[in-house]
Write an enzyme that holds these catalytic residues in place. Sequence first.
Site, PDB file in Angstrom:
ATOM      1  N   ARG A 235       0.853  -1.180   0.000  1.00  0.00           N
ATOM      2  CA  ARG A 235       0.000   0.000   0.000  1.00  0.00           C
ATOM      3  C   ARG A 235       0.891   1.232   0.000  1.00  0.00           C
ATOM      4  NH1 ARG A 235      -3.456  -2.734  -1.514  1.00  0.00           N
ATOM      5  NH2 ARG A 235      -5.567  -3.109  -0.679  1.00  0.00           N
ATOM      6  N   GLU A 264      -3.938   7.716  -5.108  1.00  0.00           N
ATOM      7  CA  GLU A 264      -4.197   7.041  -6.386  1.00  0.00           C
ATOM      8  C   GLU A 264      -5.531   7.484  -6.952  1.00  0.00           C
ATOM      9  OE1 GLU A 264      -1.699   2.954  -5.334  1.00  0.00           O
ATOM     10  OE2 GLU A 264      -3.888   2.906  -5.410  1.00  0.00           O
ATOM     11  N   HIS A 283      -0.687   0.549 -10.240  1.00  0.00           N
ATOM     12  CA  HIS A 283      -1.454  -0.393  -9.422  1.00  0.00           C
ATOM     13  C   HIS A 283      -1.987  -1.559 -10.279  1.00  0.00           C
ATOM     14  CE1 HIS A 283      -3.540  -0.517  -5.278  1.00  0.00           C
ATOM     15  NE2 HIS A 283      -3.454  -1.736  -5.767  1.00  0.00           N
TER      16      HIS A 283
END
Length: 316
Positions: A235, A264, A283
């Site tokens: 993360r 994000e 991601h």
Amino acid sequence: MKIAVLDWATVTADGDISPDCLSKLGEVSIYPLTSPDETIEHIGDADVVLCNKVLITREVMDNCPNLRYVGLFATGFNNVDIEYAAKKGIAVCNAGQYSTDAVAQQTFAYILDYFSRVRDYDRLVKEGKWENSPTFSYFPLKISELAGKTLSVVGFGSIGRRVAQLGAAFGMNVVVAVRRTPENCPYEITDIPTAAAKADVLTFHCPLTEQTKGVISRELLRTMKSSAVLINTARGGIADESAVAEALEKRRIAAYYADVLEKEPMSPSTPLKNAPNCVITPHTAWAAQETRHRLMGIVCGCVKAWMQGSPVNKVN
């Protein structure tokens, strides 16, 4: 049974994943994306909510009286107030272990990218450097074997275990940093600072918690070798991104590979955007098509198990 899917666009690309398994479980409403202002409206009178990153807060739960189940298209559940959900009798279930192979594969894509220099050599070939080489083999850039390197793995869940196994298969010396000593662990076990100091590659596979937030700090980075590679597929919030950028600029570490950022989608102002020797992917470590098919099956299975009175993957 009414089911609301709040951010379907985070699961499928061009319709390559089908929601049909959900249609067999109830009346389904699917929203490509849901903003914070739309969350309560989109849930409406649904009994079941499925989401990836949408925040399911105390306010949301208080304003959706029929809500009894929150299912996540993810392993992480930090977007849900799980303590308040438990008080309200709302089950929260994640999709654990769906992405183990994909994230481990991405981790080693980073490692091999750094040590084998495939992209760099391809660029030199296309620039004509090999054509003008006086020898048959052109190798001005350093390449290194993984065998004998120390791979330090922070976190020993399913992904951490798989990464450790792959590292061992490459002949790497594996060190594991965990809070609780796992049973039958064949690798050296230590704490995070010691693992960081030993690492040729330091890779994080832990959840974002109060204990892990900002764990990749200036202090930790100072313990690392200047030749070490740092990887974060966990993360974004576990890293102090300004500290990482500073470490790269001052060559305190050799490289940083990240699939996750604190904000994000990526903010144009992230300090990592123009940091040297920093590789960022958007991601995608979890997003292999096979992985997302598996994810859908797990999510549907979790809803079905809860409906039958035997919930699985319950995190609260």
